[in-house]
Design a protein around this motif. Structure first.
Motif, short mmCIF file in Angstrom:
data_model
loop_
_atom_site.label_atom_id
_atom_site.label_comp_id
_atom_site.label_asym_id
_atom_site.label_seq_id
_atom_site.Cartn_x
_atom_site.Cartn_y
_atom_site.Cartn_z
N GLN A 107 52.22 34.83 48.96
CA GLN A 107 50.72 34.88 48.52
C GLN A 107 50.15 34.88 47.07
OE1 GLN A 107 49.04 37.69 51.07
NE2 GLN A 107 50.66 37.38 52.90
N TYR A 108 50.91 35.56 46.17
CA TYR A 108 50.44 35.53 45.03
C TYR A 108 50.83 34.48 44.15
CZ TYR A 108 49.12 40.31 46.18
OH TYR A 108 48.63 41.37 46.80
N ASP A 111 47.76 33.04 42.37
CA ASP A 111 47.42 34.04 41.21
C ASP A 111 48.30 34.07 39.97
OD1 ASP A 111 45.30 34.57 43.22
OD2 ASP A 111 46.41 35.87 44.10
N ILE A 232 46.55 48.97 46.02
CA ILE A 232 48.05 48.12 45.59
C ILE A 232 48.59 47.99 47.13
CG2 ILE A 232 49.91 48.16 44.21
CD1 ILE A 232 47.23 48.08 42.86
N PRO A 233 49.20 46.74 47.46
CA PRO A 233 50.05 46.46 48.39
C PRO A 233 51.23 47.21 48.63
CG PRO A 233 49.14 44.10 47.56
CD PRO A 233 48.72 45.63 46.66
N LEU A 263 51.85 43.72 40.62
CA LEU A 263 51.26 43.44 41.79
C LEU A 263 49.79 43.85 41.49
CD1 LEU A 263 52.99 44.45 44.89
CD2 LEU A 263 52.74 42.16 44.15
N ALA A 264 49.38 44.92 40.65
CA ALA A 264 48.24 45.36 40.22
C ALA A 264 47.73 44.11 39.38
CB ALA A 264 48.28 46.58 39.57
N GLN A 267 46.54 41.43 41.78
CA GLN A 267 45.36 41.85 42.66
C GLN A 267 44.12 42.16 41.74
OE1 GLN A 267 46.35 42.88 45.65
NE2 GLN A 267 44.73 43.91 46.35
N GLY A 268 44.41 42.68 40.59
CA GLY A 268 42.94 42.95 40.05
C GLY A 268 42.72 42.82 38.71
#
Length: 374
Positions: A107-108, A111, A232-233, A263-264, A267-268
């Motif tokens: 999914q990333y 990104d 965070i996932p 992941l962070a 994510q952000g």
């Protein structure tokens, strides 16, 4: 009449049948052969070492149960069930988390690609147009980065891959360990120096494993809570990874930090990644570098440099499991090679984290409740 070869007139040292230099060379050659043999047999020896350390750690449980009136055979079964239950829960948790991560990472992909494009645009806008920088960024792709993250988790899971063999070893070692007290009583009467070294190894290893486990649980709970609060996932997975890597001295928390920090970032952005890095660093530095050594330092008694070299050495020989068992294996090697001989115990002063001389050897007395039943 003085021997013409002995110009000093001193009597020759009868303790040495060959030159000391030759003895050192032969010892180093034997060490190289031994290390090479352990490295070749690592797939078999690594789970044996793990089973041995777990048996040493859980040994006080059946002793305590037996002292409370529980039959020896039932106390042994209880210890086996406890340690195997912990292993099964740990392996199942890791396997489930790795499966969840495998479905989450794709999914990333977009990104990650956008992040690389933004980095190239940032360099161009600030006048950094060197071909080497652009080439380096173009080589950073999704498969490579997330393959590294997956590799860390697969290595942790691979430690327990041969679970059936490990369970069988724990069963046999636990049964043999039920008569450990009586055996040590015999060894104490015959060779007190050997009994002292083995007892010190058992006590030091048990204290290290217990303290590291307790602080690992504390770190895991705090990390999980912090990651959950930041959104965070898979925070439970990263908390579990923090718990396992807590057994890796010096650099363990860095391995546990990489996946959630990455992941962070996706994510952000860099701000969230920096927040995760700061939180992890503060938590782990305070707990693992300030508080934990005060509890485990006396048991380990190894300098920071020697601890790091032990980590590199055992990881090179046994792989990921060697990194986790680096300190217990070093304590075992020190007991068998140094502590076992009073004439070599001065080496502990060099290896120790403090320059204080070692305490005089004492003859251990086996506890009365560890004697075999007729």
């Amino acid at each position: 009449m003085i021997d013409p070869q002995d110009v000093s007139g001193a009597e020759p040292d009868s303790r040495w049948s060959m030159p000391r230099g030759l003895i050192v060379i032969l010892g180093l050659a034997a060490l190289v052969v031994t290390v090479a043999g352990i490295q070749v047999a690592a797939p078999i020896l690594a789970p044996i070492f793990l089973a041995l350390m777990l048996t040493v750690a859980v040994h006080p449980l059946p002793v305590w149960l037996h002292g409370k009136g529980v039959p020896a055979w039932l106390a042994t079964i209880a210890a086996i069930l406890v340690v195997n239950g912990i292993l099964v829960v740990l392996v199942l948790s890791l396997a489930l988390s790795v499966a969840q991560l495998a479905t989450l990472l794709p999914q990333y992909a977009d990104d990650f690609t956008s992040l690389i494009d933004d980095a190239q645009s940032f360099l161009n806008s600030n006048g950094v147009n060197s071909a080497s920088a652009q080439t380096m960024l173009s080589q950073v792709d999704y498969a490579t980065v997330f393959g590294f993250v997956d590799g860390i988790l697969q290595a942790m899971l691979g430690i327990f891959s041969n679970l059936l063999f490990l369970a069988a070893l724990l069963l046999f070692m636990a049964v043999d360990g039920s008569s450990y007290g009586s055996r040590m009583g015999i060894v104490t009467r015959m060779r007190p120096d050997i009994a002292t070294a083995l007892s010190a190894f058992s006590l030091g290893t048990r204290k290290y494993l217990v303290v590291t486990t307790v602080f690992g649980l504390i770190v895991a709970v705090i990390d999980t809570g912090a990651l959950w609060a930041l959104g965070i996932p898979l925070p439970v997975l990263w908390g579990l990874l923090s718990f396992i890597t807590n057994y890796i001295p010096n650099v363990g928390f860095v391995l546990g930090l990489v996946p959630p920090a990455l992941l962070a970032l996706l994510q952000g952005g860099p701000g969230l990644m920096l927040t995760v890095i700061v939180l992890y660093s503060v938590i782990n530095v305070i707990i693992q570098s300030v508080i934990q050594p005060k509890f485990v330092g006396d048991a380990v008694g190894l300098s920071v440099t020697f601890t790091f070299l032990s980590l590199v050495f055992w990881t090179w020989i046994l792989g990921p499991l060697g990194a986790i068992l680096a300190i217990p294996l070093t304590l075992m090697a020190k007991a068998l090679l140094i502590d076992i001989d009073p004439s070599t115990r001065w080496v502990n002063t060099i290896l120790s984290s403090s320059p204080t001389p070692p305490a005089p050897a004492t003859t251990p007395t086996p506890p009365r409740h560890e004697k075999e039943e007729p």
